[in-house]
Every structure is written in structure tokens, then in C-alpha cells.
Design an enzyme around this catalytic site. Structure first.
Site, PDB file in Angstrom:
ATOM      1  N   GLU A 136       6.554   7.234   2.433  1.00  8.38           N
ATOM      2  CA  GLU A 136       5.570   6.915   1.398  1.00  8.38           C
ATOM      3  C   GLU A 136       5.458   8.047   0.374  1.00  8.38           C
ATOM      4  O   GLU A 136       4.381   8.541   0.074  1.00  8.38           O
ATOM      5  CB  GLU A 136       4.207   6.625   2.025  1.00  8.38           C
ATOM      6  CG  GLU A 136       4.207   5.411   2.940  1.00  8.38           C
ATOM      7  CD  GLU A 136       2.884   5.203   3.644  1.00  8.38           C
ATOM      8  OE1 GLU A 136       2.159   4.271   3.284  1.00  8.38           O
ATOM      9  OE2 GLU A 136       2.574   5.972   4.568  1.00  8.38           O
ATOM     10  N   GLU A 205       3.694  -2.879   4.935  1.00  7.28           N
ATOM     11  CA  GLU A 205       2.367  -2.652   5.489  1.00  7.28           C
ATOM     12  C   GLU A 205       1.350  -3.605   4.861  1.00  7.28           C
ATOM     13  O   GLU A 205       0.961  -3.425   3.714  1.00  7.28           O
ATOM     14  CB  GLU A 205       1.899  -1.198   5.285  1.00  7.28           C
ATOM     15  CG  GLU A 205       2.660  -0.189   6.115  1.00  7.28           C
ATOM     16  CD  GLU A 205       2.024   1.201   6.075  1.00  7.28           C
ATOM     17  OE1 GLU A 205       0.866   1.326   5.613  1.00  7.28           O
ATOM     18  OE2 GLU A 205       2.695   2.163   6.500  1.00  7.28           O
TER      19      GLU A 205
END
Length: 613
Positions: A136, A205
Site C-alpha cells: 500500500e 480490500e
């Protein structure tokens, strides 16, 4: 230390065979429509299960429950600072392996062992030789300038050069070079498009809930909104979807990372912290029943199994379950020397405030906590002394001097001459804090100590009967850590939630319509952020179980209890469109078939309701 071999910063797909001894990777390619595994298009519906947030005895059950829930893939990070074997070896499912080893995930130090910080030349998340790992990264790349971009491109090219036969993905990374696939992490990803038209649309996610912080309220995402977001994603061409989390689990020991993250990492996931699934079934194991009122204007009364149920217009009632924590008093072990007593006896070990004996080191000024302790403990004493002249004015007029401390986090207790003067802490939203309090000083030498008066408690306890999950009820204690038989249960702090602003209010009923954010449907105002702390049954011995409590502030250990997690059935109301969308989605994308009036392979019971699925 010699630099270690760089490790790829992405995720890859692995197919587990049914054997428990080995696994192999399938031939995985992709186009703009989907992943193609061994020549066949696959729709991936994935469940995030982090193996260190449960115990090995729970892994097979968690994976099986996820499979029964309709998913065909398990997703997990590799936690470098945990190093346990990953679950899923017997279920014949795909796996999205996020190898990190920087994982974030509200995990201590982002999953990186603290010793890496002290290798010369290491700068985390940057283009430095000893550190070539990531997760990320897109949001943070700009902070590192050109070095950040070089770093991301190098990592991508290095991963692709391994030629492992499966695609590599980078979540939240918007400048990935071909053929690395960029993916989406969010509450909604229907509008997301990969940077290349030749790549599939992947949602790594989807957050069914949110993490909690000590002192924070309970974030709650309505299930209707989750169903809407998933349906929209597939409607808009999505092909890989992962629930983060499907089982959140527990931050055992000191593994919770980020400011004030609770020991519970339940995340309102479909499989809860204790490994229990929210199932729709009656006690006989028969098919779930969904009672629907299709009239969009008038309420109806429906009779089901000789019981009348009120159904509002355009609604469904589904057989759901309620969870209750049933208290079980701590019992002395049969082998305990105190087993003849009526109640449990605690051994108490009281710690002196400040430093006693020889100091580890002496330095003028404050030191950084992590750099000093190497993250081996939550606790570090700072002590100093002040000489007060007997002619000081405040001694004569009865006033008290003020102690001012400005800290970047997270909490402290202040002592003067072994007496607690006060405490202060930040919170999950704003960790820094200021401590400003009058303190009591005397003429002559005064000892100032910053941290806490800690008390150690130990008892020999008996395992509660049964096989239901166990929680340790710490409502009447202050703040500290707990262990059972040397296993770290984790940090406890039954800190009551507070408002972030005068306008913050908890909701009695959440309106699921409209876009969700973690502050939209808050509950638990004025309640402890976490009262119960999961103890896996595998940690218990037949007898002589040693329960150790390391208490900072003080409490009533006689009120500590085990709680047994009991589940009972009831009917719950949900919006009609939620189950309609979910059933259609499961039928269309998960290869589930209707068998009579019921889903999948479950047997059917006779239903007296007209509109029962």
C-alpha cells in the site's frame, strides 16, 4: 550486517492441493475480464484471514467456515515478525499471498522486526539497499520524491523477473509498470479501473467493518451496504474480490500496531474474533428461512412454524443468531495449593515506582522509547530528582508547583516521592497529549518518576467446562497486560469511549443508504471499547493454569471472570434488497444452486410462510 536478499512487495496467487504436505502454483494469466487459472476463467471471492491473529488449532475450522460461506480463496499477509505456517492446506482453495513483509494491517511495526531499523543505511519505505519491501505504498510514494518512484519501479521489475508463473499485484499503487496489476482498497471499488485496459478489475480490500481503538466507540458498517458494494463491483466488471477481514482475530501479546489499537481485531467480520460464524440455521441443522413481505406499502403478519411474525412493508426476516458472554467465576485448579479454600486467591507482587537498584543508564534529557527498549516492552521509567529549598514560597503558602509534560504518545503516569500525582494519555485519533497537574513536593530532595505504579497478580485457575470460546472479563481492572501459562493474551484497557467532538453522537438505528465511512454508524457511547479478551482453549492445561495480570493503575481482581461465548438463535430484520442481492450474487457468481426451497446442499424444512426462500 550483510544486506539480505530483497523480497517482493506484492501479492501472488497460489493453488493449494488437497494434500497436507505440499502445495503448487497453478498457471495463472489474465486479460481485462478476469484471471485465467489453468486455462479456465475464475471469479475470485476471497476471505482475509491473518494466521497470527488466531492459533493453529483454529486454522482448519476458520478456512472451512470461510469455504462454507461461499468464498474460494484465502488471503493473508506473511508476517515477517511472526513466522508461523499459513492456513488453508487441506481445503483445496486458491490463496492470495501478500508477502510484504511490510504489511501495515494495524500490526506492530507493520510486521517488520524492529532490528531491521538498526541496520546501517536502512530507511523504511524508501530506495535504500537494505530495505526493498512494501505494501500500500501509493499514498506515501510522493513523500519520498524521486526515490519513492524509483523504489516502486525497481520492486515491480524485480518481482516480475522471478518468472514464477502467476500474476503480481500491487494494491493502492497507481503507477505500476506492466504486467503488474494495480488494485483497489476501499469501501467501494465499482468506479475503480486498472491503469491498463488489458488488466482485470481487482478489489483486494473490501472492509466489512473497521478496527477499534481503546477509548474509541464501535464503528459499524451495515450489511446492506456491504452487499450493495459487492453487487456494484461485479456489475461494473469486477472479477476478484477480497473481504478484509473475513476473520479478524486477536492481536495477542503486544502485536497490535498503530496508536491505541485494541487487542480485539474482530473487524465485524463474518467469522468473529472467537472463530464463530454468523450462520442462518436452526438447532436441527435444517435450512435457513427468509420470510419476505413483497408488498411495498402494507405491513403483513406471517405464520411460520406456528409462530406469528410481523413483517414491515418490503422487508425480509432472516433466522440469525445472538451472542451472549456468560460469566464463569475463576475457580482454583484441583492441583492448586489453595484448592481447599472457598474462593480463588491471588498472589500479589507490588512494584516500586521509579528505578530501584542500579539504573540501566544515566542520561541528561529524555530518550526515545522504541530506540531505548528495542520494542521489547511497553514500559520505560524516566526518573529525576529536584532539590527544594525550605524557604520556597509555595511551601509557606500551601500552593503547589505545576508539572508540565508534552508528549508525542501514548500514555504516562506521574509520581512524586512514590505517590501517584496523575495520569494522561492520547487517543487513536490524536496520540500526542499534554500533562499539566499540580504536584506535591517537600523541602529537600524529591524523586520524580514518569510511568506507572505496576502491580503483578498471579493465580492458579481451572479451565471452564465445555468447548465454547472463552473470554477474560477485565471490566473491573485498570490497564495492563495478561498471560495464561506464559502465552500472551494481550493488552487490556476497559477504557470507556468518549466523544471526539461535542457533535458526536451514537446512532440507535443506522441508515445504510448513501456512502459509508467509519464515523457514520457509531455505537457504544460511554461503554468500554473492549471488555472481553480472547483466550484460546488450546492454551489451557488440564490443571495448574497460571493466570498472570500485570496491572498499572489498580483494580479489583476478585471481579475478574472467564466468560463463555454462547450463541442462540432468533429472527432478525434486514432490508429486502440485501438478501435479494446477496442470493442473486451467490447464485450467479459462486456456483451455488437452489435445491428445492433452500440454498446449496442443506436439507429443507416445511415452510408455512408464502414467500420463503
Amino acid at each position: 550486517m550483510k544486506p539480505r536478499t530483497p523480497i517482493a512487495p506484492f501479492a501472488l496467487l497460489i493453488f493449494f492441493s488437497s494434500s497436507i504436505t505440499y502445495c503448487f502454483a497453478g498457471n495463472v494469466t489474465y486479460d481485462s475480464r478476469s484471471l485465467i487459472i489453468n486455462g479456465r476463467r475464475e471469479l475470485i471471492i476471497s476471505a482475509a484471514i491473518h494466521y497470527p491473529r488466531s492459533v493453529p488449532g483454529m486454522w482448519p475450522g476458520l478456512v472451512q467456515k470461510a469455504k462454507e460461506g461461499g468464498v474460494n480463496t484465502i488471503e493473508s499477509y506473511v508476517f515477517w515478525n511472526g513466522h508461523e505456517l499459513s492456513p488453508g492446506k487441506q481445503a483445496r482453495m486458491y490463496m492470495i499471498l501478500r508477502i510484504g513483509p511490510f504489511v501495515a494491517a494495524e500490526y506492530n511495526y507493520g510486521g517488520i522486526p524492529v532490528w531491521l531499523h538498526y541496520i546501517p543505511g536502512t530507511v523504511f519505505r524508501n530506495d535504500t539497499e537494505p530495505f526493498k519491501v512494501e505494501n500500500e505504498y501509493g499514498y506515501y510514494e510522493s513523500f519520498y520524491g524521486e526515490g519513492g518512484k524509483r523504489y516502486a519501479l525497481w520492486a515491480a521489475k524485480m518481482a516480475v523477473a522471478q518468472n514464477i508463473g502467476v500474476p503480481w499485484i500491487m494494491c493502492q499503487q497507481f503507477d505500476t509498470p506492466d504486467p503488474v496489476i494495480n488494485t483497489c482498497n476501499s469501501f467501494y471499488c465499482d468506479q475503480f479501473t486498472p491503469h491498463s485496459p488489458s488488466m482485470p478489475k481487482i478489489w483486494t480490500e473490501n472492509w466489512p467493518g473497521w478496527f477499534k481503538t481503546f477509548g474509541g466507540r464501535d464503528p459499524h458498517r451495515p450489511s446492506e451496504d456491504i452487499a450493495f458494494s459487492v453487487a456494484r463491483f461485479f456489475q461494473k466488471g469486477g472479477s476478484v474480490h477480497n473481504y478484509y477481514m473475513y476473520h479478524g482475530g486477536t492481536n495477542f501479546g503486544r502485536t497490535a500496531g498503530g496508536p491505541f489499537i485494541t487487542t480485539s481485531y474482530d473487524y465485524e467480520a463474518p467469522i468473529d474474533e472467537y472463530g464463530e460464524a454468523d450462520v442462518y440455521a436452526d438447532s436441527s441443522g435444517a435450512c435457513a428461512a427468509f420470510l419476505a413481505n413483497m408488498d411495498d406499502k402494507n405491513d403483513k403478519t406471517v405464520v411460520f412454524r406456528n409462530v406469528s411474525y410481523h413483517l414491515p412493508a418490503w422487508s425480509v426476516r432472516a433466522q440469525s443468531s445472538t451472542v451472549e458472554m456468560v460469566p464463569e467465576n475463576l475457580q482454583p485448579s484441583e492441583a492448586s495449593p489453595d484448592n481447599g479454600s472457598k474462593g480463588l486467591k491471588w498472589e500479589v507482587f507490588k512494584e516500586i515506582a521509579g528505578i530501584w537498584g542500579e539504573a540501566d543508564f544515566v542520561k541528561s534529557g529524555f530518550v526515545d522509547h522504541i530506540n531505548t527498549t528495542k520494542d521489547t516492552t511497553d514500559y520505560l521509567w524516566y526518573t529525576t530528582s529536584i532539590i527544594v529549598n525550605e524557604n520556597e514560597e509555595f511551601l509557606k503558602n500551601g500552593s503547589r508547583p505545576v508539572l508540565l509534560i508534552e508528549s508525542k504518545g501514548h500514555a504516562l503516569h506521574a509520581f512524586a516521592n512514590q505517590e501517584l500525582q496523575g495520569s494522561a494519555s492520547g487517543n487513536g485519533t490524536h496520540p500526542p497529549f499534554k500533562y499539566k497537574n499540580p504536584i506535591s513536593l517537600k523541602a529537600g530532595k524529591n524523586e520524580i518518576a514518569l510511568l506507572s505504579m505496576t502491580v503483578g497478580l498471579q493465580a492458579v485457575v481451572k479451565q471452564p467446562p465445555g468447548d465454547e470460546p472463552i473470554g477474560l472479563d477485565m471490566l473491573k481492572m485498570g490497564k495492563g497486560l495478561a498471560w495464561l501459562n506464559g502465552e500472551e493474551i494481550g493488552r487490556y484497557w476497559p477504557r470507556k469511549s468518549r466523544k471526539s467532538s461535542p457533535h458526536d453522537e451514537c446512532v440507535q438505528e443506522c441508515d445504510y443508504r448513501g456512502k459509508f465511512n467509519p464515523d457514520k454508524c457509531i455505537t457504544g457511547c460511554g461503554e468500554p471499547s473492549q471488555r472481553w479478551y480472547h483466550i484460546p482453549r488450546s492454551w489451557f492445561k488440564p490443571s495448574e493454569n497460571i493466570l498472570v495480570i500485570f496491572e498499572e493503575k489498580g483494580g479489583d481482581p476478585t471481579k475478574i471472570t472467564f466468560s463463555i461465548r454462547k450463541i442462540s438463535g432468533k429472527f432478525a430484520f434486514v432490508g429486502e434488497d440485501y438478501f435479494a442481492n446477496m442470493l442473486k450474487l451467490l447464485h450467479l457468481f459462486c456456483n451455488m444452486s437452489f435445491n428445492g426451497n433452500c440454498l446449496g446442499k442443506f436439507p429443507c424444512s416445511s415452510l408455512s410462510a408464502k414467500h420463503a426462500y
